[in-house]
Motif scaffolding. Structure first.
Motif, PDB file in Angstrom:
ATOM      1  N   GLY A  45       0.816  -1.203   0.000  1.00 45.91           N
ATOM      2  CA  GLY A  45       0.000   0.000   0.000  1.00 45.91           C
ATOM      3  C   GLY A  45       0.850   1.254   0.000  1.00 45.91           C
ATOM      4  O   GLY A  45       1.950   1.279  -0.590  1.00 45.91           O
ATOM      5  N   GLU A  46       0.350   2.274   0.651  1.00 44.04           N
ATOM      6  CA  GLU A  46       1.056   3.546   0.734  1.00 44.04           C
ATOM      7  C   GLU A  46       2.486   3.340   1.230  1.00 44.04           C
ATOM      8  O   GLU A  46       2.728   2.631   2.198  1.00 44.04           O
ATOM      9  N   LEU A  90      -0.945   1.381  -6.345  1.00 38.82           N
ATOM     10  CA  LEU A  90      -2.359   1.743  -6.486  1.00 38.82           C
ATOM     11  C   LEU A  90      -2.748   2.908  -5.570  1.00 38.82           C
ATOM     12  O   LEU A  90      -3.551   3.762  -5.953  1.00 38.82           O
ATOM     13  N   ALA A  91      -2.181   2.949  -4.377  1.00 44.61           N
ATOM     14  CA  ALA A  91      -2.522   4.019  -3.444  1.00 44.61           C
ATOM     15  C   ALA A  91      -2.229   5.395  -4.029  1.00 44.61           C
ATOM     16  O   ALA A  91      -2.893   6.382  -3.699  1.00 44.61           O
ATOM     17  N   GLY A 112      -7.336   4.553 -12.957  1.00 41.63           N
ATOM     18  CA  GLY A 112      -6.041   5.224 -12.993  1.00 41.63           C
ATOM     19  C   GLY A 112      -4.874   4.285 -12.745  1.00 41.63           C
ATOM     20  O   GLY A 112      -3.770   4.484 -13.281  1.00 41.63           O
ATOM     21  N   PHE A 113      -5.095   3.263 -11.939  1.00 36.76           N
ATOM     22  CA  PHE A 113      -4.040   2.270 -11.701  1.00 36.76           C
ATOM     23  C   PHE A 113      -3.706   1.550 -12.999  1.00 36.76           C
ATOM     24  O   PHE A 113      -2.535   1.380 -13.347  1.00 36.76           O
ATOM     25  N   ILE A 132      -0.989  -3.056  -4.266  1.00 36.62           N
ATOM     26  CA  ILE A 132      -2.425  -2.775  -4.425  1.00 36.62           C
ATOM     27  C   ILE A 132      -3.145  -2.473  -3.111  1.00 36.62           C
ATOM     28  O   ILE A 132      -4.362  -2.605  -3.036  1.00 36.62           O
ATOM     29  N   GLY A 133      -2.433  -2.027  -2.091  1.00 36.39           N
ATOM     30  CA  GLY A 133      -3.110  -1.644  -0.856  1.00 36.39           C
ATOM     31  C   GLY A 133      -3.705  -0.248  -0.938  1.00 36.39           C
ATOM     32  O   GLY A 133      -3.307   0.571  -1.766  1.00 36.39           O
ATOM     33  N   GLY A 134      -4.684   0.015  -0.085  1.00 33.90           N
ATOM     34  CA  GLY A 134      -5.208   1.369   0.087  1.00 33.90           C
ATOM     35  C   GLY A 134      -6.195   1.833  -0.955  1.00 33.90           C
ATOM     36  O   GLY A 134      -6.342   3.039  -1.174  1.00 33.90           O
TER      37      GLY A 134
END
Length: 353
Positions: A45-46, A90-91, A112-113, A132-134
């Protein structure tokens, strides 16, 4: 003593790097002679891009403008590694914080990802590492695949003829989530509420994901991780990607196992330590690695909120508790998390030392 500080970010309030530095500063206030090493962590994630950039100083941040989760443009970037692979987070393209606090359970998109992935492929990426987190959406990853060339008809039938092939180096997806796409442990049931899906709206959201899954029968929606990022995990599986435990993969990239050798104390943490933290999130992975590589070390936790049992940690310092003890105002920990991360470092140094 040798101390290794390896936290995740305090989501939405402080980065992993800033948190690690603050805890280190507090620790050294109390024990200035200790050898204190910081290893900012991430789980897909982030902070995933930052974690890879820290290991690969020659990596290039490549700017890109994509469709944000609200459907408006977002200026972001992906990371080109020296070996030709691209890291896309993705975040940074479709993350929940990009909504600015306004949840969009029906319309938030992961498109957008997919656009950022396409941009990386257009730029010659030889392989992809995707965090792909968040996510802000619960769309099954359909917009991601559409951005990569998948055509979906009005009836729901899919045409893969225009779907871009995987790069030669493959696609590895980093995620801390093992949930299936559907059911009581799936994307809607577990993560829908934090994205604004109400109990009344949940059945319709579940059926949309089920219909999407029926259109791609080559992927079992019960696959662990298919429900990650509102089903983006499922969409990427349909593309042919491989899912990998995010925090463990990042730890390997950062060389955390070797850095733990000889540690006397290991400090980890995250924004909220809860029951989901046991499902592969950063504190659990760091604790497990410390057990293997630094069996004599005390493993301690710093967290914004602590909502689960701490039996596996030698000590705990909650920023909310610290805020209450210091100022009588628990919300201060959210307004000024790094100050309280520093206090946590000081108190843990006194407690463990």
């Amino acid at each position: 003593m040798r101390v290794v500080i390896a936290p995740d970010s305090l989501k939405g309030t402080a980065t992993a790097a800033d948190t690690a530095r603050a805890v280190r500063a507090g620790w050294l206030d109390e024990r200035p002679e200790d050898d204190v090493v910081t290893v900012p962590m991430a789980d897909g994630g982030e902070g995933t891009l930052d974690a890879f950039a820290a290991v690969y100083p020659a990596a290039e941040h490549v700017p890109v403008t994509v469709t944000g989760p609200a459907g408006t443009p977002v200026d972001t970037h992906w990371l080109r590694l020296p070996d030709g692979r691209a890291v896309v987070e993705l975040a940074a393209t479709s993350g929940l914080p990009l909504l600015g606090g306004a949840l969009l359970p029906e319309t938030a998109t992961s498109r957008g990802f997919g656009e950022a992935i396409a941009a990386a492929l257009d730029a010659g990426a030889t392989g992809l590492v995707l965090g792909i987190g968040g996510s802000a959406s619960t769309d099954g990853g359909r917009p991601v695949l559409e951005a990569l060339g998948l055509a979906v008809g009005a009836s729901g039938a899919v045409d893969r003829s225009g779907l871009r092939p995987l790069p030669a180096g493959g696609v590895v997806v980093l995620s801390d989530v093992t949930s299936p796409l559907l059911g009581p442990a799936g994307a809607v049931a577990v993560f829908g509420p934090q994205k604004g899906i109400t109990p009344d709206a949940a059945p319709a959201s579940e059926e949309r994901l089920a219909a999407w899954a029926r259109s791609l029968p080559e992927v079992d929606p019960a696959t662990p991780g298919a429900g990650a990022a509102g089903g983006v995990g499922f969409g990427l599986l349909a593309w042919g990607a491989t899912l990998a435990p995010g925090a463990l993969a990042v730890a390997d990239v950062l060389g955390l196992p070797s850095l733990l050798d000889g540690a006397d104390v290991v400090v980890t943490g995250e924004g909220r330590f809860d029951e989901q933290s046991a499902a592969g999130k950063v504190p659990t992975v760091v604790r497990a690695l410390a057990t293997e590589h630094a069996p004599g070390a005390r493993v301690v936790l710093v967290a914004g909120e602590i909502e689960a049992r701490l039996d596996d940690f030698a000590a705990a310092a909650s920023l909310v508790v610290l805020a209450t003890q210091t100022t009588g105002e628990p919300d201060d920990a959210l307004r000024d998390p790094l100050r309280f991360a520093t206090i946590a470092g000081q108190r843990l140094a006194r407690l463990v030392g």
